[in-house]
Design a protein around this motif. Structure first.
Motif, short mmCIF file in Angstrom:
data_model
loop_
_atom_site.label_atom_id
_atom_site.label_comp_id
_atom_site.label_asym_id
_atom_site.label_seq_id
_atom_site.Cartn_x
_atom_site.Cartn_y
_atom_site.Cartn_z
N GLY A 275 0.81 -1.22 0.00
CA GLY A 275 0.00 0.00 0.00
C GLY A 275 0.84 1.27 0.00
O GLY A 275 0.33 2.36 -0.19
N GLY A 276 2.13 1.11 0.19
CA GLY A 276 3.03 2.28 0.23
C GLY A 276 3.52 2.66 -1.16
O GLY A 276 3.16 2.03 -2.16
N ASN A 277 4.31 3.71 -1.20
CA ASN A 277 4.90 4.19 -2.45
C ASN A 277 6.40 4.02 -2.39
O ASN A 277 6.99 4.12 -1.32
CB ASN A 277 4.61 5.69 -2.63
CG ASN A 277 3.14 5.97 -2.78
OD1 ASN A 277 2.36 5.10 -3.18
ND2 ASN A 277 2.75 7.20 -2.45
N THR B 207 3.44 3.20 -6.91
CA THR B 207 2.50 3.73 -5.92
C THR B 207 1.52 2.63 -5.52
O THR B 207 1.25 1.72 -6.29
CB THR B 207 1.70 4.94 -6.46
OG1 THR B 207 1.09 4.57 -7.68
CG2 THR B 207 2.59 6.15 -6.68
C1 LIG Z 1 1.31 7.45 -2.74
O1 LIG Z 1 1.24 8.31 -3.83
C2 LIG Z 1 -0.07 8.69 -4.17
C3 LIG Z 1 -0.01 9.44 -5.49
O2 LIG Z 1 1.09 10.29 -5.54
C4 LIG Z 1 -0.64 9.53 -3.04
O3 LIG Z 1 -1.95 9.92 -3.35
C5 LIG Z 1 -0.64 8.68 -1.78
O4 LIG Z 1 -1.08 9.45 -0.67
C6 LIG Z 1 0.73 8.14 -1.50
N1 LIG Z 1 0.64 7.16 -0.42
C7 LIG Z 1 1.45 7.17 0.63
C8 LIG Z 1 1.25 6.08 1.63
O5 LIG Z 1 2.33 8.01 0.79
#
Ligand SMILES: *[C@@H]1O[C@H](CO)[C@@H](O)[C@H](O)[C@H]1NC(C)=O
Ligand SMILES: *[C@@H]1O[C@H](CO)[C@@H](O)[C@H](O)[C@H]1NC(C)=O
Ligand SMILES: *[C@@H]1O[C@H](CO)[C@@H](O)[C@H](O)[C@H]1NC(C)=O
Length: 207
Positions: free
Chosen positions: A29-31, A80
């Motif tokens: 679920g992370g980026n 993402t």
């Molecule tokens: C991951 O990236 C998306 C799109 O840039 C963003 O909306 C989301 O909040 C991010 N998630 C995290 C866990 O940082």
């Protein structure tokens, strides 16, 4: 029976091998941005592979596979909302104007379930207070990197050497102090709210 043990052996053997040499842990679920390890130039062509399969291919003016938004300007790959099936080996191939292949970095990415926000239970004993850090169970993990670890904080500062699920303090000495716990694995961490205990020490009466 025999089949089950073969399967068990396979799971143990091959998940252990697969989890070795993780360059990076990312929570499901992370980026994550996979680094290219090279400063991309406008005249370069770039290919990204995942477990050997091409997932992005761009020539200087033409996009052949993928979307422009899949990479950053420096050529790093954007991931993402990571899924478990995106764990694996990311490799890049860059060819310069002269068709020479440039050195790039490869990344073996491993995913872990993110930890859940813990809560703290307080138990009053005669003269001591026991704080217990609890959280909803994690999905069953199959490798050593899934292991959850604990930290305790007193008024926001980490308490050295307290790494168990519970913390014991003298109730008189810890009055008005805020305690919280933090759970973490190799990919994520979560802190509980902080708590002050309302335990009344019976020490005087016991003596
Ligand atoms: C991951 O990236 C998306 C799109 O840039 C963003 O909306 C989301 O909040 C991010 N998630 C995290 C866990 O940082
Ligand atoms: C913490 O307290 C809650 C609510 O009272 C209870 O359901 C839970 O079992 C307790 N957990 C531990 C680890 O004692
Ligand atoms: C404990 O937490 C309360 C509420 O968050 C705050 O007002 C208080 O200053 C904290 N005490 C210490 C010693 O940090």
């Amino acid at each position: 029976m025999a089949l089950a043990s073969v399967i068990t052996f396979f799971l143990l053997c091959c998940s252990a091998i697969g989890s070795q040499g993780c360059d990076q842990f990312v929570a499901v679920g992370g980026n994550f941005t996979v680094p290219l390890g090279y400063q991309l130039k406008p005249a370069d062509s770039l290919k990204w592979r995942f477990n050997g399969i091409i997932i992005f291919h761009k020539r200087p003016v033409t996009l052949i596979l993928g979307k422009n938004d899949d990479i950053n300007d420096d050529g790093s790959l954007k991931l993402t909302n990571l899924k478990k099936n995106q764990a694996g080996l990311y490799t890049a191939e860059v060819h310069g104007k002269n068709r020479m292949q440039q050195d790039t970095k490869s990344t073996n990415l491993c995913t872990l379930d993110p930890v859940k926000k813990p809560t703290v239970n307080i138990t009053c004993l005669a003269s001591e207070v026991v704080f217990t850090c609890s959280h909803d169970p994690q999905p069953d993990g199959i490798n050593q990197h899934d292991v959850i670890q604990y930290k305790w904080l007193q008024d926001g500062e980490v308490i050295v050497d307290e790494t168990e699920t519970s913390l014991t303090r003298s109730s008189a000495e810890s009055r008005d102090m805020n305690f919280s716990c933090e759970v973490y694995n190799q990919a994520s961490s979560e802190k509980s709210d902080s708590f002050t205990h309302g335990c009344v020490s019976n020490e005087a009466e016991l003596e």
